[in-house]
Design a protein around this motif. Sequence first.
Motif, PDB file in Angstrom:
ATOM      1  N   GLU A 169     -14.277  17.772  14.379  1.00  0.00           N
ATOM      2  CA  GLU A 169     -14.403  18.197  15.784  1.00  0.00           C
ATOM      3  C   GLU A 169     -15.002  19.605  15.855  1.00  0.00           C
ATOM      4  O   GLU A 169     -15.895  19.871  16.670  1.00  0.00           O
ATOM      5  N   ARG A 170     -14.526  20.502  14.971  1.00  0.00           N
ATOM      6  CA  ARG A 170     -15.056  21.869  14.983  1.00  0.00           C
ATOM      7  C   ARG A 170     -16.533  21.904  14.616  1.00  0.00           C
ATOM      8  O   ARG A 170     -17.247  22.827  14.985  1.00  0.00           O
ATOM      9  N   ALA A 171     -16.980  20.883  13.873  1.00  0.00           N
ATOM     10  CA  ALA A 171     -18.380  20.838  13.413  1.00  0.00           C
ATOM     11  C   ALA A 171     -19.295  20.110  14.403  1.00  0.00           C
ATOM     12  O   ALA A 171     -20.478  19.941  14.126  1.00  0.00           O
ATOM     13  N   GLY A 172     -18.748  19.666  15.542  1.00  0.00           N
ATOM     14  CA  GLY A 172     -19.585  18.912  16.484  1.00  0.00           C
ATOM     15  C   GLY A 172     -19.892  17.509  15.998  1.00  0.00           C
ATOM     16  O   GLY A 172     -20.924  16.932  16.335  1.00  0.00           O
ATOM     17  N   GLY A 173     -18.986  16.956  15.191  1.00  0.00           N
ATOM     18  CA  GLY A 173     -19.182  15.624  14.627  1.00  0.00           C
ATOM     19  C   GLY A 173     -19.725  15.706  13.218  1.00  0.00           C
ATOM     20  O   GLY A 173     -20.092  16.783  12.727  1.00  0.00           O
ATOM     21  N   MET A 174     -19.742  14.560  12.542  1.00  0.00           N
ATOM     22  CA  MET A 174     -20.282  14.518  11.174  1.00  0.00           C
ATOM     23  C   MET A 174     -21.808  14.646  11.219  1.00  0.00           C
ATOM     24  O   MET A 174     -22.428  14.513  12.271  1.00  0.00           O
ATOM     25  N   ALA A 175     -22.411  14.918  10.080  1.00  0.00           N
ATOM     26  CA  ALA A 175     -23.856  15.172  10.034  1.00  0.00           C
ATOM     27  C   ALA A 175     -24.663  13.922  10.347  1.00  0.00           C
ATOM     28  O   ALA A 175     -25.770  14.015  10.885  1.00  0.00           O
ATOM     29  N   SER A 176     -24.118  12.744   9.991  1.00  0.00           N
ATOM     30  CA  SER A 176     -24.838  11.487  10.202  1.00  0.00           C
ATOM     31  C   SER A 176     -24.097  10.623  11.216  1.00  0.00           C
ATOM     32  O   SER A 176     -22.873  10.565  11.205  1.00  0.00           O
ATOM     33  N   LEU A 177     -24.865   9.952  12.061  1.00  0.00           N
ATOM     34  CA  LEU A 177     -24.335   8.958  12.980  1.00  0.00           C
ATOM     35  C   LEU A 177     -24.748   7.586  12.474  1.00  0.00           C
ATOM     36  O   LEU A 177     -25.861   7.424  11.962  1.00  0.00           O
ATOM     37  N   VAL A 178     -23.862   6.604  12.618  1.00  0.00           N
ATOM     38  CA  VAL A 178     -24.216   5.212  12.317  1.00  0.00           C
ATOM     39  C   VAL A 178     -24.306   4.496  13.661  1.00  0.00           C
ATOM     40  O   VAL A 178     -23.324   4.408  14.395  1.00  0.00           O
ATOM     41  N   VAL A 179     -25.518   4.036  13.977  1.00  0.00           N
ATOM     42  CA  VAL A 179     -25.804   3.523  15.326  1.00  0.00           C
ATOM     43  C   VAL A 179     -26.356   2.113  15.264  1.00  0.00           C
ATOM     44  O   VAL A 179     -26.847   1.652  14.223  1.00  0.00           O
ATOM     45  N   THR A 180     -26.291   1.433  16.409  1.00  0.00           N
ATOM     46  CA  THR A 180     -26.848   0.084  16.506  1.00  0.00           C
ATOM     47  C   THR A 180     -28.364   0.151  16.363  1.00  0.00           C
ATOM     48  O   THR A 180     -29.009   1.100  16.807  1.00  0.00           O
ATOM     49  N   ASP A 181     -28.907  -0.889  15.732  1.00  0.00           N
ATOM     50  CA  ASP A 181     -30.355  -0.951  15.514  1.00  0.00           C
ATOM     51  C   ASP A 181     -30.733  -2.431  15.466  1.00  0.00           C
ATOM     52  O   ASP A 181     -30.677  -3.048  14.418  1.00  0.00           O
ATOM     53  N   GLY A 182     -31.086  -2.967  16.631  1.00  0.00           N
ATOM     54  CA  GLY A 182     -31.356  -4.404  16.674  1.00  0.00           C
ATOM     55  C   GLY A 182     -30.105  -5.175  16.333  1.00  0.00           C
ATOM     56  O   GLY A 182     -29.053  -4.963  16.934  1.00  0.00           O
ATOM     57  N   ASP A 183     -30.199  -6.063  15.335  1.00  0.00           N
ATOM     58  CA  ASP A 183     -29.031  -6.840  14.914  1.00  0.00           C
ATOM     59  C   ASP A 183     -28.186  -6.101  13.885  1.00  0.00           C
ATOM     60  O   ASP A 183     -27.161  -6.617  13.445  1.00  0.00           O
ATOM     61  N   GLY A 184     -28.623  -4.922  13.462  1.00  0.00           N
ATOM     62  CA  GLY A 184     -27.930  -4.237  12.379  1.00  0.00           C
ATOM     63  C   GLY A 184     -27.571  -2.808  12.738  1.00  0.00           C
ATOM     64  O   GLY A 184     -27.313  -2.493  13.896  1.00  0.00           O
ATOM     65  N   TRP A 185     -27.543  -1.964  11.720  1.00  0.00           N
ATOM     66  CA  TRP A 185     -27.147  -0.580  11.934  1.00  0.00           C
ATOM     67  C   TRP A 185     -28.172   0.337  11.282  1.00  0.00           C
ATOM     68  O   TRP A 185     -28.922  -0.076  10.390  1.00  0.00           O
ATOM     69  N   ALA A 186     -28.182   1.568  11.733  1.00  0.00           N
ATOM     70  CA  ALA A 186     -29.091   2.573  11.194  1.00  0.00           C
ATOM     71  C   ALA A 186     -28.372   3.907  11.166  1.00  0.00           C
ATOM     72  O   ALA A 186     -27.371   4.107  11.855  1.00  0.00           O
ATOM     73  N   VAL A 187     -28.871   4.809  10.348  1.00  0.00           N
ATOM     74  CA  VAL A 187     -28.317   6.148  10.229  1.00  0.00           C
ATOM     75  C   VAL A 187     -29.239   7.116  10.971  1.00  0.00           C
ATOM     76  O   VAL A 187     -30.452   7.054  10.824  1.00  0.00           O
ATOM     77  N   ARG A 188     -28.618   7.955  11.771  1.00  0.00           N
ATOM     78  CA  ARG A 188     -29.386   8.955  12.506  1.00  0.00           C
ATOM     79  C   ARG A 188     -28.736  10.318  12.321  1.00  0.00           C
ATOM     80  O   ARG A 188     -27.520  10.421  12.205  1.00  0.00           O
ATOM     81  N   ARG A 189     -29.530  11.341  12.257  1.00  0.00           N
ATOM     82  CA  ARG A 189     -29.019  12.706  12.174  1.00  0.00           C
ATOM     83  C   ARG A 189     -28.288  13.057  13.473  1.00  0.00           C
ATOM     84  O   ARG A 189     -28.783  12.748  14.555  1.00  0.00           O
ATOM     85  N   ASN A 190     -27.132  13.659  13.374  1.00  0.00           N
ATOM     86  CA  ASN A 190     -26.391  14.101  14.559  1.00  0.00           C
ATOM     87  C   ASN A 190     -26.896  15.471  14.984  1.00  0.00           C
ATOM     88  O   ASN A 190     -26.611  16.472  14.328  1.00  0.00           O
ATOM     89  N   GLN A 191     -27.593  15.498  16.119  1.00  0.00           N
ATOM     90  CA  GLN A 191     -28.200  16.762  16.576  1.00  0.00           C
ATOM     91  C   GLN A 191     -27.139  17.785  17.003  1.00  0.00           C
ATOM     92  O   GLN A 191     -27.436  18.973  17.092  1.00  0.00           O
ATOM     93  N   ASP A 192     -25.919  17.316  17.280  1.00  0.00           N
ATOM     94  CA  ASP A 192     -24.840  18.225  17.702  1.00  0.00           C
ATOM     95  C   ASP A 192     -24.118  18.870  16.516  1.00  0.00           C
ATOM     96  O   ASP A 192     -23.281  19.752  16.713  1.00  0.00           O
ATOM     97  N   HIS A 193     -24.409  18.394  15.298  1.00  0.00           N
ATOM     98  CA  HIS A 193     -23.652  18.868  14.126  1.00  0.00           C
ATOM     99  C   HIS A 193     -23.969  20.341  13.835  1.00  0.00           C
ATOM    100  O   HIS A 193     -25.131  20.723  13.711  1.00  0.00           O
ATOM    101  N   LEU A 194     -22.917  21.157  13.723  1.00  0.00           N
ATOM    102  CA  LEU A 194     -23.069  22.607  13.561  1.00  0.00           C
ATOM    103  C   LEU A 194     -22.900  23.058  12.120  1.00  0.00           C
ATOM    104  O   LEU A 194     -23.042  24.239  11.823  1.00  0.00           O
ATOM    105  N   GLY A 195     -22.562  22.135  11.220  1.00  0.00           N
ATOM    106  CA  GLY A 195     -22.126  22.520   9.871  1.00  0.00           C
ATOM    107  C   GLY A 195     -20.611  22.725   9.881  1.00  0.00           C
ATOM    108  O   GLY A 195     -19.994  22.900  10.928  1.00  0.00           O
ATOM    109  N   TYR A 196     -20.038  22.664   8.694  1.00  0.00           N
ATOM    110  CA  TYR A 196     -18.579  22.708   8.567  1.00  0.00           C
ATOM    111  C   TYR A 196     -18.111  24.120   8.270  1.00  0.00           C
ATOM    112  O   TYR A 196     -18.694  24.817   7.434  1.00  0.00           O
ATOM    113  N   SER A 197     -17.041  24.522   8.954  1.00  0.00           N
ATOM    114  CA  SER A 197     -16.360  25.761   8.595  1.00  0.00           C
ATOM    115  C   SER A 197     -14.984  25.361   8.086  1.00  0.00           C
ATOM    116  O   SER A 197     -14.186  24.798   8.828  1.00  0.00           O
TER     117      SER A 197
END
Length: 201
Positions: A169-197
């Motif tokens: 939560e402090r990092a704005g989410g994990m670095a990667s998002l797993v999202v829907t992509d047609g019938d399957g899934w895809a990995v997308r960079r999380n633009q909100d991710h701030l890095g971990y402290s």
Amino acid sequence: MTAPPVPPVALTLEVGAGRLGGSNGRYEKFLPDLAGLYRDADAYQRALEADDGRPVYWVESSHTEGGPGGLITGISVLEPGTVGEEYVMTRGHLHAIADRSELYVGLAGRGVMILDTPSGDSQVVEINPGQAVYVPGGWVHRSVNVGTERMSTLFCYAADAGQDYSIIERAGGMASLVVTDGDGWAVRRNQDHLGYSTGRA
Ligand code: MN
């Protein structure tokens, strides 16, 4: 004097029921517990309005020896679904004793684990029935159900590890998002991710 060994513990994987027979711990997470988990706040709000009140995921676990030599064994069970483009997932955590590792074994459904290091590595690994993922110490980890059925895993980790659930939560989410992509899934960079402290400010 060393204490005598505790008795062995027999557990039953009730995969269809999403239960761990012989376990002595359980928690459930409901959609209202998961505010801030999904990037799409509007989609989360809509999901809350349509919520049927059943748990989104739950964990049943066996706690026997609490010291550094003990292991916690359990199952985690995630219902299928999406919130916005993201699949149902666990909150995720880094172990409070960060060097503690964990083994996950796929039991049912189609899943992936998202794994990040505070230094910036991010990986997504499939965990389907018959597959296992060893999570070394130092990796933030989360399970994601990318299928249309319940997804469950068996896990086992050091009993003294603990969990830091707020790090993501402090990092704005994990670095990667797993999202829907047609019938399957895809990995997308999380633009909100701030890095971990990892330290408390
Ligand atoms: Mn863990």
